[in-house]
Motif scaffolding. Structure first.
Motif, PDB file in Angstrom:
ATOM      1  N   PRO A 217       0.833  -1.205   0.000  1.00 35.47           N
ATOM      2  CA  PRO A 217       0.000   0.000   0.000  1.00 35.47           C
ATOM      3  C   PRO A 217       0.865   1.251   0.000  1.00 35.47           C
ATOM      4  O   PRO A 217       1.958   1.276   0.571  1.00 35.47           O
ATOM      5  CB  PRO A 217      -0.786  -0.133   1.317  1.00 35.47           C
ATOM      6  CG  PRO A 217       0.132  -0.915   2.212  1.00 35.47           C
ATOM      7  CD  PRO A 217       0.854  -1.876   1.318  1.00 35.47           C
ATOM      8  N   GLY A 218       0.364   2.306  -0.650  1.00 37.88           N
ATOM      9  CA  GLY A 218       1.092   3.567  -0.659  1.00 37.88           C
ATOM     10  C   GLY A 218       1.087   4.195  -2.032  1.00 37.88           C
ATOM     11  O   GLY A 218       0.585   3.627  -3.003  1.00 37.88           O
ATOM     12  N   TYR A 219       1.638   5.405  -2.100  1.00 41.57           N
ATOM     13  CA  TYR A 219       1.740   6.087  -3.387  1.00 41.57           C
ATOM     14  C   TYR A 219       2.747   5.345  -4.270  1.00 41.57           C
ATOM     15  O   TYR A 219       3.768   4.850  -3.792  1.00 41.57           O
ATOM     16  CB  TYR A 219       2.172   7.534  -3.192  1.00 41.57           C
ATOM     17  CG  TYR A 219       1.106   8.395  -2.554  1.00 41.57           C
ATOM     18  CD1 TYR A 219       0.001   8.818  -3.298  1.00 41.57           C
ATOM     19  CD2 TYR A 219       1.193   8.768  -1.218  1.00 41.57           C
ATOM     20  CE1 TYR A 219      -0.984   9.603  -2.719  1.00 41.57           C
ATOM     21  CE2 TYR A 219       0.198   9.549  -0.620  1.00 41.57           C
ATOM     22  CZ  TYR A 219      -0.890   9.955  -1.386  1.00 41.57           C
ATOM     23  OH  TYR A 219      -1.873  10.711  -0.814  1.00 41.57           O
ATOM     24  N   THR A 220       2.441   5.300  -5.565  1.00 40.00           N
ATOM     25  CA  THR A 220       3.249   4.506  -6.491  1.00 40.00           C
ATOM     26  C   THR A 220       4.723   4.872  -6.451  1.00 40.00           C
ATOM     27  O   THR A 220       5.592   3.988  -6.386  1.00 40.00           O
ATOM     28  CB  THR A 220       2.726   4.662  -7.932  1.00 40.00           C
ATOM     29  OG1 THR A 220       1.353   4.279  -7.982  1.00 40.00           O
ATOM     30  CG2 THR A 220       3.525   3.803  -8.902  1.00 40.00           C
ATOM     31  N   ASP A 221       5.047   6.169  -6.490  1.00 44.74           N
ATOM     32  CA  ASP A 221       6.452   6.572  -6.507  1.00 44.74           C
ATOM     33  C   ASP A 221       7.185   6.125  -5.245  1.00 44.74           C
ATOM     34  O   ASP A 221       8.321   5.646  -5.312  1.00 44.74           O
ATOM     35  CB  ASP A 221       6.574   8.083  -6.693  1.00 44.74           C
ATOM     36  CG  ASP A 221       5.787   8.883  -5.666  1.00 44.74           C
ATOM     37  OD1 ASP A 221       4.682   8.447  -5.280  1.00 44.74           O
ATOM     38  OD2 ASP A 221       6.262   9.951  -5.244  1.00 44.74           O
ATOM     39  N   GLU A 222       6.517   6.246  -4.085  1.00 48.72           N
ATOM     40  CA  GLU A 222       7.160   5.869  -2.832  1.00 48.72           C
ATOM     41  C   GLU A 222       7.345   4.359  -2.731  1.00 48.72           C
ATOM     42  O   GLU A 222       8.404   3.881  -2.306  1.00 48.72           O
ATOM     43  CB  GLU A 222       6.336   6.389  -1.656  1.00 48.72           C
ATOM     44  CG  GLU A 222       6.261   7.917  -1.598  1.00 48.72           C
ATOM     45  CD  GLU A 222       5.308   8.413  -0.523  1.00 48.72           C
ATOM     46  OE1 GLU A 222       4.684   7.566   0.158  1.00 48.72           O
ATOM     47  OE2 GLU A 222       5.194   9.640  -0.357  1.00 48.72           O
ATOM     48  N   VAL A 223       6.329   3.607  -3.125  1.00 48.33           N
ATOM     49  CA  VAL A 223       6.408   2.148  -3.040  1.00 48.33           C
ATOM     50  C   VAL A 223       7.452   1.608  -4.003  1.00 48.33           C
ATOM     51  O   VAL A 223       8.309   0.788  -3.625  1.00 48.33           O
ATOM     52  CB  VAL A 223       5.033   1.508  -3.335  1.00 48.33           C
ATOM     53  CG1 VAL A 223       5.167  -0.011  -3.481  1.00 48.33           C
ATOM     54  CG2 VAL A 223       4.043   1.847  -2.230  1.00 48.33           C
ATOM     55  N   VAL A 224       7.418   2.065  -5.247  1.00 48.77           N
ATOM     56  CA  VAL A 224       8.349   1.545  -6.250  1.00 48.77           C
ATOM     57  C   VAL A 224       9.790   1.872  -5.878  1.00 48.77           C
ATOM     58  O   VAL A 224      10.671   0.996  -5.943  1.00 48.77           O
ATOM     59  CB  VAL A 224       8.018   2.114  -7.648  1.00 48.77           C
ATOM     60  CG1 VAL A 224       9.104   1.726  -8.661  1.00 48.77           C
ATOM     61  CG2 VAL A 224       6.665   1.598  -8.120  1.00 48.77           C
ATOM     62  N   SER A 225      10.055   3.091  -5.455  1.00 46.72           N
ATOM     63  CA  SER A 225      11.432   3.464  -5.118  1.00 46.72           C
ATOM     64  C   SER A 225      11.926   2.713  -3.879  1.00 46.72           C
ATOM     65  O   SER A 225      13.077   2.268  -3.827  1.00 46.72           O
ATOM     66  CB  SER A 225      11.540   4.978  -4.890  1.00 46.72           C
ATOM     67  OG  SER A 225      10.729   5.405  -3.816  1.00 46.72           O
ATOM     68  N   THR A 226      11.043   2.544  -2.887  1.00 48.81           N
ATOM     69  CA  THR A 226      11.438   1.833  -1.658  1.00 48.81           C
ATOM     70  C   THR A 226      11.743   0.369  -1.941  1.00 48.81           C
ATOM     71  O   THR A 226      12.779  -0.160  -1.519  1.00 48.81           O
ATOM     72  CB  THR A 226      10.325   1.935  -0.599  1.00 48.81           C
ATOM     73  OG1 THR A 226      10.125   3.307  -0.253  1.00 48.81           O
ATOM     74  CG2 THR A 226      10.708   1.166   0.653  1.00 48.81           C
ATOM     75  N   ILE A 227      10.848  -0.298  -2.670  1.00 52.14           N
ATOM     76  CA  ILE A 227      11.062  -1.712  -2.982  1.00 52.14           C
ATOM     77  C   ILE A 227      12.277  -1.888  -3.889  1.00 52.14           C
ATOM     78  O   ILE A 227      13.073  -2.821  -3.709  1.00 52.14           O
ATOM     79  CB  ILE A 227       9.814  -2.333  -3.640  1.00 52.14           C
ATOM     80  CG1 ILE A 227       8.617  -2.268  -2.690  1.00 52.14           C
ATOM     81  CG2 ILE A 227      10.087  -3.775  -4.056  1.00 52.14           C
ATOM     82  CD1 ILE A 227       8.808  -3.020  -1.395  1.00 52.14           C
TER      83      ILE A 227
END
Length: 271
Positions: A217-227
């Motif tokens: 869950p989360g905003y796409t930019d934050e999730v993609v960059s974190t993962i």
């Protein structure tokens, strides 16, 4: 007839370091059959100071020999060099890449001077949304390896064009991962619990085990960059929907935020 890949790399002569060319050279050396490479030399007037005071706009024959031909020869590769002074930077790249039959376009991203703001010229956005093959954005300082490839998808969508885009992203992600013998991961962000993506469908369409599928869950930019950071991805494959000439009005969209959040190289697949 040769089945060699055709790689189209953009070199801005005003740059002092040619990160896209370096990545293509490394890619070419890793391939069993050397690719056919076209080096397109042109200045992006939206991103570069084109006034006469910019000394980097003046390049003589020795620059072409030392900056382009010699690195190619040292890598055991051959290339075609094309120089463009067309004012329509984006359109000239699209037209030349199409004429060449490019499989991928490699485009350098300029160094970020302010960590709180990502700048990307309008012409580059237009290129991403009109190119007929994937565009690989080469980030300054990004790892040149391709040991982990991540694909960012949106499997909770109800739009047919996004579903087709998901398929293209997965196809290219798998292809690149197989090309380099890299791990392949899939990332899917979501905001609304009512639209939780179908993990079973993701597993069926990707053929990946659970530990390679990241639904967060989360905003796409934050999730993609974190993962991407967590799995130590070297390349992120993502997509953008062509806007039929409405590129300028769509600044600030999800694609821009994702690219801005990433430090890895990014392959952008245009629906």
């Amino acid at each position: 007839m040769s089945n060699s890949e055709k790689l189209f790399v953009v070199v801005d002569p005003s740059d002092t370091k040619h990160v896209a060319l370096e990545r293509v050279l490394r890619t070419g050396q890793l391939r069993g059959e050397p690719p056919v490479i076209k080096v397109f030399v042109a200045v992006d007037g939206d991103a570069v100071d084109t006034r006469v005071v910019n000394d980097n706009l003046f390049r003589d024959q020795s620059w072409f020999e030392t900056e382009i031909r010699k690195p190619m020869l040292d890598a055991g590769l051959e290339c075609h060099i094309e120089v463009s002074w067309c004012q329509e930077w984006q359109k000239s790249i699209v037209q030349s890449a199409k004429s060449f039959g490019a499989d991928r376009i490699y485009l350098p991203v300029h160094e970020r001077t302010n960590s709180t703001r990502f700048t990307f010229s309008e012409s580059k956005w237009a290129l991403l949304k009109t190119a007929e093959c994937p565009v690989v954005l080469i980030q300054p300082g990004a790892k040149p390896e391709r040991t982990v490839v991540a694909a960012a998808v949106n499997f909770q969508t109800t739009k047919e064009e996004q579903k087709e885009l998901n398929k293209s992203i997965l196809r290219w992600g798998r292809e690149v991962a197989a090309m380099y013998g890299a791990e392949f991961h899939v990332i899917n962000a979501f905001l609304d619990q009512m639209n939780y993506p179908d993990r079973g469908n993701l597993a069926r369409q990707t053929g990946l085990p659970a530990d390679k599928i990241h639904v967060k869950p989360g905003y796409t930019d934050e999730v993609v960059s974190t993962i991407a950071d967590e799995i130590k991805a070297d390349l992120v494959v993502m997509g953008t929907l062509g806007q039929n000439g409405l590129v300028t009005s769509r600044r600030g969209n999800t694609a821009e935020r994702v690219i801005a959040a990433l430090t890895q190289d990014v392959m952008v697949v245009n629906h």
